[in-house]
Design an enzyme around this catalytic site. Sequence first.
Site, PDB file in Angstrom:
ATOM      1  N   LYS A   8      34.466 -21.496  21.006  1.00 59.37           N
ATOM      2  CA  LYS A   8      33.717 -20.780  19.959  1.00 59.37           C
ATOM      3  C   LYS A   8      34.129 -19.311  19.968  1.00 59.37           C
ATOM      4  O   LYS A   8      34.720 -18.811  20.927  1.00 59.37           O
ATOM      5  CB  LYS A   8      32.204 -20.908  20.181  1.00 59.37           C
ATOM      6  CG  LYS A   8      31.691 -20.392  21.535  1.00 59.37           C
ATOM      7  CD  LYS A   8      31.456 -18.907  21.599  1.00 59.37           C
ATOM      8  CE  LYS A   8      30.971 -18.435  22.958  1.00 59.37           C
ATOM      9  NZ  LYS A   8      31.061 -16.959  23.123  1.00 59.37           N
ATOM     10  N   ASP A 138      25.344 -20.141  27.534  1.00 56.55           N
ATOM     11  CA  ASP A 138      26.076 -20.550  26.329  1.00 56.55           C
ATOM     12  C   ASP A 138      26.159 -22.064  26.161  1.00 56.55           C
ATOM     13  O   ASP A 138      26.509 -22.546  25.078  1.00 56.55           O
ATOM     14  CB  ASP A 138      27.509 -19.995  26.372  1.00 56.55           C
ATOM     15  CG  ASP A 138      27.555 -18.485  26.239  1.00 56.55           C
ATOM     16  OD1 ASP A 138      26.501 -17.870  26.009  1.00 56.55           O
ATOM     17  OD2 ASP A 138      28.652 -17.919  26.387  1.00 56.55           O
TER      18      ASP A 138
END
Length: 278
Positions: A8, A138
């Site tokens: 990401k 995350d």
Amino acid sequence: MIFFPNCKINIGLFVTGKREDGFHNIESIFYPLGLNDALEMRESSNNECSFSLSGLGSNGDVTPSMDNSVMKAYSILKQDFPTLPSMNIHLDKGIPCFAGLGGGSSDGTYALKLLDYMCGLNLSKEQLFHYASLLGSDNPFFVENKPMFVYGRGEKMKEKSLSLKGYYIVLIKPNLNISTKEAYQNVHKTSQPFDLRTLDVKDIKNWKDYVANDFEVNLFEKYPILKETKQMLYSQGALYSQMSGSGATVFGIFDHKPEMERINVDKDTFIHIEKLEI
């Protein structure tokens, strides 16, 4: 069986304050990319777990130890599912390490998904979120892998309607490693961060005026190559450029396929380009 953990980028990253637990509160948009690792698991024939590593980072940046996020995921599930079989696990890294791309977090969460699938654990989405949150801040993002506005220490998320489909992204990581600890040492919170929940792709050309990464101030001074890379991407026509996460990857978003021969980088620099599909 093989799963392919993807990475990401952060679009904007505002540090809004330090928490009592020692972490920092942040606000950011996590946006999934196609760049991926390959995670393979096979049930062990000798009742012992093994873990091996190849690809980017296997020369010393990452070691094939039981502290790897993949093995941590296995250990967490083993505590609640004692009959979980031993696995021979191999991780082939295509995502660079210490890059601010969430590769390690993705590997850990995809390990949960792969074990769930292979072993028929039938974990609910809520259970996957719970186990992923035990691995790191995350990790929960990679359960759903959709654009998300994230806040808190990064574990709280709200789905964000933001599509960059059709745009091109260039990722450039110079030959340097920045740990999260190093990045947070001298970061200063943003007094009035832009509300990323209102971010609209229609004005992407203006993002540079109000979307920022708070880690850039100190890290660009310490590592001038990062600032130079960002400037170079703008000079090549990027609509928006930013360092992702705590570094050391700088990305540029283009409305056309950039000419790679015009993007000058050292031979040891990681570079990746892809057309966004989400």
